[in-house]
Design a protein around this motif. Structure first.
Motif, short mmCIF file in Angstrom:
data_model
loop_
_atom_site.label_atom_id
_atom_site.label_comp_id
_atom_site.label_asym_id
_atom_site.label_seq_id
_atom_site.Cartn_x
_atom_site.Cartn_y
_atom_site.Cartn_z
N SER A 156 42.79 -0.16 -8.86
CA SER A 156 43.40 0.61 -9.39
C SER A 156 43.69 1.81 -8.88
CB SER A 156 42.09 1.38 -10.02
OG SER A 156 40.67 2.01 -9.47
N ALA A 157 43.85 2.19 -7.27
CA ALA A 157 44.64 2.77 -6.51
C ALA A 157 46.09 3.63 -7.16
CB ALA A 157 44.70 2.07 -5.83
N ARG A 162 48.21 8.61 -10.12
CA ARG A 162 48.71 8.75 -11.50
C ARG A 162 47.96 10.35 -12.17
NH1 ARG A 162 51.06 3.61 -12.75
NH2 ARG A 162 49.60 3.35 -14.29
N PHE A 163 46.56 8.97 -12.45
CA PHE A 163 46.01 10.68 -13.05
C PHE A 163 45.84 11.84 -12.54
CE2 PHE A 163 41.17 11.41 -13.25
CZ PHE A 163 41.49 12.16 -14.36
N LYS A 165 48.00 13.49 -10.45
CA LYS A 165 48.97 13.36 -10.04
C LYS A 165 48.98 14.12 -12.11
CE LYS A 165 54.09 13.33 -9.59
NZ LYS A 165 54.92 12.30 -9.32
N ALA A 166 48.42 13.76 -12.90
CA ALA A 166 48.45 14.79 -14.02
C ALA A 166 47.60 15.98 -14.28
CB ALA A 166 48.10 13.53 -15.02
N ILE A 167 46.28 15.22 -13.46
CA ILE A 167 45.34 16.64 -13.66
C ILE A 167 45.61 18.40 -12.63
CG2 ILE A 167 42.49 17.54 -12.38
CD1 ILE A 167 43.03 15.53 -15.05
N GLN A 168 46.21 17.64 -11.77
CA GLN A 168 47.37 18.50 -10.72
C GLN A 168 48.18 19.80 -11.58
OE1 GLN A 168 45.77 19.65 -7.68
NE2 GLN A 168 47.43 21.68 -8.05
N GLY A 169 48.83 18.67 -12.26
CA GLY A 169 49.66 19.45 -12.98
C GLY A 169 49.31 20.21 -14.00
N ALA A 170 48.34 19.78 -14.70
CA ALA A 170 47.72 20.23 -15.86
C ALA A 170 46.81 21.49 -15.36
CB ALA A 170 46.94 19.62 -16.30
N LYS A 183 50.45 27.89 -22.17
CA LYS A 183 49.54 26.83 -21.59
C LYS A 183 49.28 25.90 -22.18
CE LYS A 183 47.56 30.57 -18.19
NZ LYS A 183 46.55 30.97 -17.94
N LEU A 184 48.47 25.76 -23.35
CA LEU A 184 48.19 24.92 -23.73
C LEU A 184 49.06 23.96 -24.10
CD1 LEU A 184 46.38 23.43 -25.95
CD2 LEU A 184 46.97 24.52 -27.90
N VAL A 185 50.09 24.50 -24.83
CA VAL A 185 51.73 23.35 -24.84
C VAL A 185 52.36 22.59 -24.09
CG1 VAL A 185 54.43 23.44 -25.61
CG2 VAL A 185 52.50 25.12 -26.89
N ALA A 186 52.77 23.55 -23.20
CA ALA A 186 52.56 22.85 -21.64
C ALA A 186 51.93 22.14 -21.03
CB ALA A 186 53.05 23.92 -20.01
N VAL A 187 50.62 21.92 -20.72
CA VAL A 187 49.62 21.06 -20.85
C VAL A 187 49.37 19.47 -21.45
CG1 VAL A 187 47.33 20.44 -21.07
CG2 VAL A 187 47.93 22.55 -20.02
N ILE A 188 49.83 19.97 -23.23
CA ILE A 188 50.31 19.04 -24.13
C ILE A 188 50.95 17.88 -23.86
CG2 ILE A 188 50.14 18.17 -26.55
CD1 ILE A 188 48.33 20.82 -27.09
N ALA A 189 52.92 19.02 -23.25
CA ALA A 189 53.30 17.71 -23.68
C ALA A 189 53.53 17.62 -22.36
CB ALA A 189 54.96 18.95 -23.35
N LYS A 190 52.83 17.73 -20.57
CA LYS A 190 52.64 17.59 -19.65
C LYS A 190 51.34 15.85 -19.38
CE LYS A 190 53.50 18.01 -15.07
NZ LYS A 190 55.14 17.15 -14.58
N THR A 191 51.07 15.63 -19.98
CA THR A 191 49.83 14.96 -20.34
C THR A 191 50.07 14.74 -21.21
OG1 THR A 191 48.32 16.85 -20.67
CG2 THR A 191 48.09 15.68 -18.78
#
Length: 191
Positions: A156-157, A162-163, A165-170, A183-191
């Protein structure tokens, strides 16, 4: 090679003239190297570079079909993978090395990795040398964002990375100086 497959002569000559007369620079961070002339090859990212890469891989696969019909093959552009017995793959590795050398295709032997299903084969391989290097036998390989493994245990490494990185981006988006809706739109688009 390009003329042999029927590529238009004017396109081949134009590309050849462009790359033999072009001065290139390498960029590292914000620093540029001194200009230099390349001696062979297409530019990285040039769409025309796909044609000779795919040709070389296709021709190489045809050679291996004839010499080792039981070896399974796959490729992502010019990143090739082979599946078969250790003895067959040892012979295929030599063929690939010789083929690439004759085709003036730069092979990075240090990037060659072997996924093994048998501990006995793995021990045997690690006692040998592949093109002067001790072979690498990792637990998994990340290929175009996917985990390829022969491990019977869960690997699972890559998905954890990837997880994270997604959390850090959000998190970065949530702490940005933006209106809550943006912010909400950006988080939804990013994750």
């Amino acid at each position: 090679m390009m003329l042999h497959i029927g590529a238009p002569a004017h396109l081949v000559n134009l590309t050849h003239q462009l790359y033999t007369n072009m001065q290139r620079v390498m960029k590292r961070g914000k620093t540029l190297s001194r200009p230099f002339h390349a001696h062979n090859g297409y530019g990285l990212g040039d769409v025309l570079s796909l044609l000779p890469a795919l040709l070389l891989v296709s021709w190489q696969f045809k050679v291996i079909d004839v010499t080792h019909p039981n070896v399974q093959k796959g490729a992502y552009v010019d990143d090739r993978n082979y599946r078969g017995t250790l003895d067959d793959l040892s012979e295929v590795d030599k063929i690939v090395y010789d083929f690439d050398h004759l085709a003036m295709h730069c092979t990075l032997d240090s990037k060659t990795e072997f996924l093994m299903t048998s501990d006995a084969d793995k021990r045997k391989l690690l006692k040998s040398f592949t093109n002067g290097l001790v072979p690498k036998c990792p637990k998994y390989i990340e290929l175009v964002g996917h985990t390829v493994t022969t491990s019977t245990r869960k690997v699972s490494a890559v998905s954890n990375k990837r997880f994270d990185k997604a959390i850090q981006g959000a998190s970065d988006i949530l702490t940005a100086p933006l209106q809550p809706l943006k912010k909400l739109v950006a988080v939804i688009a990013k994750t």
